[in-house]
Write an enzyme that holds these catalytic residues in place. Structure first.
Site, PDB file in Angstrom:
ATOM      1  N   SER A  39       0.829  -0.853   0.331  1.00 56.58           N
ATOM      2  CA  SER A  39      -0.155   0.075   0.268  1.00 56.58           C
ATOM      3  C   SER A  39       1.249   1.387  -0.113  1.00 56.58           C
ATOM      4  O   SER A  39       1.435   1.384  -0.497  1.00 56.58           O
ATOM      5  CB  SER A  39      -0.986   0.118   1.009  1.00 56.58           C
TER       6      SER A  39
ATOM      7  N   ASP B  18     -13.746   7.780  -4.168  1.00 59.82           N
ATOM      8  CA  ASP B  18     -12.928   6.278  -3.705  1.00 59.82           C
ATOM      9  C   ASP B  18     -11.822   5.499  -4.635  1.00 59.82           C
ATOM     10  O   ASP B  18     -11.562   5.143  -5.541  1.00 59.82           O
ATOM     11  CB  ASP B  18     -14.253   5.046  -3.900  1.00 59.82           C
TER      12      ASP B  18
ATOM     13  N   HIS C 262      -5.816  -6.675  -1.490  1.00 60.65           N
ATOM     14  CA  HIS C 262      -5.240  -5.614  -1.071  1.00 60.65           C
ATOM     15  C   HIS C 262      -4.043  -5.588  -0.047  1.00 60.65           C
ATOM     16  O   HIS C 262      -3.969  -6.887   1.008  1.00 60.65           O
ATOM     17  CB  HIS C 262      -5.914  -4.641  -0.219  1.00 60.65           C
TER      18      HIS C 262
END
Ligand code: NAG
Ligand code: NAG
Ligand code: NAG
Length: 454
Positions: A185, A387, A412
């Site tokens: 991330s 988003d 993710h």
């Protein structure tokens, strides 16, 4: 020799995709819940490794300059790091440096997950570095605005450079040891940038679900959620995607009707308070959107309350109750399951409460740092939710030294998680690709070490 950007169908945990709205806070709580779940099983693992292992991992603190770009500012802070030297072959062995992102780092960071799992194969030293201003690595002065100006990805990268120097001395690491950065991330973006900016220090990087492009209005997130809900490989379908729309339309209808319908909605969704105010209605819809987005973002991860397959089952009235159930009933059930696993009594959606929490300068010692991350999204990244996130990542190779990998059925940062028997074939293949890429890089590193010695 490279930056490796691995990514997933699901979004990045680059969570706070909320302007000043609470909805994604549900998404962050979900992310924290999953991380804590995985870390607590990690500690268990540490203890089960037999004699000597109980002393692992080690925690340490580095004294870092608050503003390394200002020579007349000598203020410093302590940055936390974790070390697992269990597999390390010593001096010349590779260093796997896991970078922290917008949350705290626990002992599990060097004990479980992909970098730790890869360490035995090459005798690597595994170190994780908590990001400044998160977890316990918070400078004096805390989270006041005046201090937050020392919070940025640039300064976090400067910390990586000084940590490289300090840790090399501390562990007597040879200058020819290859350092490989890992991150997922936002931390994945940092790992990629660290290699690009400091190629003389960082030999290669593995960047997972890394959104390396900043964007203000991030409406593509929902496009990815929508495509994932239709993906049959993970239990989605066209019908499931349509059922989500039907369920949301029903919620909106009840909100608009006001009166008894709205009061019933409050009870049925276990909402924490009355739904009268328009700003709170928007937050409620945002919280439900975050719930569905969260199921996609964390699909198939250990500790996730619901998978895409399970959510679709609920929405499509699975369990033999098809004729009585509606997508709205399924959504209600999903809300209950998620609240239960997060240990929350009711679904929170008050904008005033969210704003009050964000104003608080009291540091949060574990989990995601909401206030700090909002500051970073405001000053650096945007990512506001209208988003996921792989749309902001690099999914096509930029050249021979920058390979990319898209794991089709992954979610993710899933490649960073510990291996499980239930892992999908594409995830296994993805991890195998990362292993082979590291093999290639570390062979190159070895060759240059030998040349250096000659
Ligand atoms: C550099 O640090 C000094 C001493 O703390 C301070 O007075 C000065 O304003 C700082 N300069 C900048 C550009 O931040
Ligand atoms: C550090 O490594 C060097 C070899 O690179 C070795 O000669 C030295 O003894 C080591 N120092 C310590 C304190 O282990
Ligand atoms: C079927 O779903 C409806 C609506 O959610 C519920 O009221 C009913 O109890 C369910 N019946 C069974 C047999 O689970």
């Amino acid at each position: 020799m490279a930056v490796w950007l691995a990514q997933w169908l699901g979004p990045l945990l680059l969570v706070s995709l909320w302007g000043l709205s609470a909805p994604a806070s549900l998404l962050r709580r979900l992310g924290e819940h999953i991380q804590q779940f995985q870390e607590s099983s990690a500690q268990g693992l540490g203890l089960s490794l037999g004699p000597g292992a109980a002393a692992l991992p080690k925690v340490g603190w580095l004294e870092q300059l608050l503003d390394p770009f200002n020579v007349s500012d000598r203020r410093s802070f302590l940055q936390r790091y974790w070390v697992n030297d269990q597999h390390w072959v010593g001096q010349d062995g590779p260093i796997f440096l896991l970078l922290g992102g917008e949350g705290s780092l626990g002992p599990g960071s060097v004990m479980r997950g992909h970098p730790a799992a890869l360490a035995p194969a090459w005798g690597a030293l595994v170190i994780s570095l908590e990001h400044r201003f998160y977890g316990l690595s918070i400078p004096a002065g805390g989270l006041e605005m005046a201090q937050l100006r020392f919070l940025s990805s640039r300064l976090a990268l400067a910390d990586v450079v000084s940590a490289h120097l300090a840790l090399s001395r501390l562990f007597n690491i040879s200058s020819s040891s290859p350092w490989i950065c890992f991150g997922g991330s936002y931390a994945g973006s940092l790992a990629a940038w660290a290699r690009l900016k400091f190629p003389h220090l960082i030999f290669a990087s593995v960047a997972s679900s890394a959104p390396v492009r900043a964007v203000l209005d991030f409406s593509e997130y929902n496009d990815v959620v929508s495509r994932s809900l239709m993906s049959t490989a993970i239990g989605g379908s066209l019908e499931c995607r349509a059922a989500v729309s039907v369920a949301f339309a029903e919620v909106e209808r009840r909100l608009r009707s006001g009166g008894a319908a709205q009061a019933a909605l409050q009870t049925e969704l276990s909402a924490c308070g009355p739904l009268g105010r328009a700003e709170n209605q928007a937050e409620l819809l945002g919280a439900l959107q975050a719930l569905v987005g969260g199921v996609v973002q964390y699909d198939g991860q250990t500790g996730a309350p619901l998978s895409v397959r399970q959510l679709c089952g609920l929405l499509l009235g699975g369990g033999g109750n098809r004729s009585h159930s509606t997508p709205y009933c399924g959504l209600r059930r999903a809300v209950q399951i998620v609240l239960h696993s997060l240990g929350q009594k009711c679904l929170s959606f008050s904008r005033a409460e969210t704003v009050a929490q964000l104003r608080s300068t009291e540091p949060q010692l574990s989990g995601v740092g909401d206030r700090q991350w909002l500051y970073q999204t405001c000053t650096e990244f945007g990512f506001w939710d209208t988003d996921p996130w792989h749309v902001l990542s690099v999914t096509q190779a930029l050249g021979s030294s920058e390979s990319t990998l898209l794991i089709r059925t992954g979610s993710h940062c899933l490649d960073m998680a510990p291996e499980r028997p239930s892992d999908s074939p594409s995830l296994r293949l993805g991890r195998q690709n990362i292993f082979q890429q590291l093999q290639t890089w570390l062979k190159l590193a070895k060759e240059s070490q030998i040349k250096g010695e000659v």
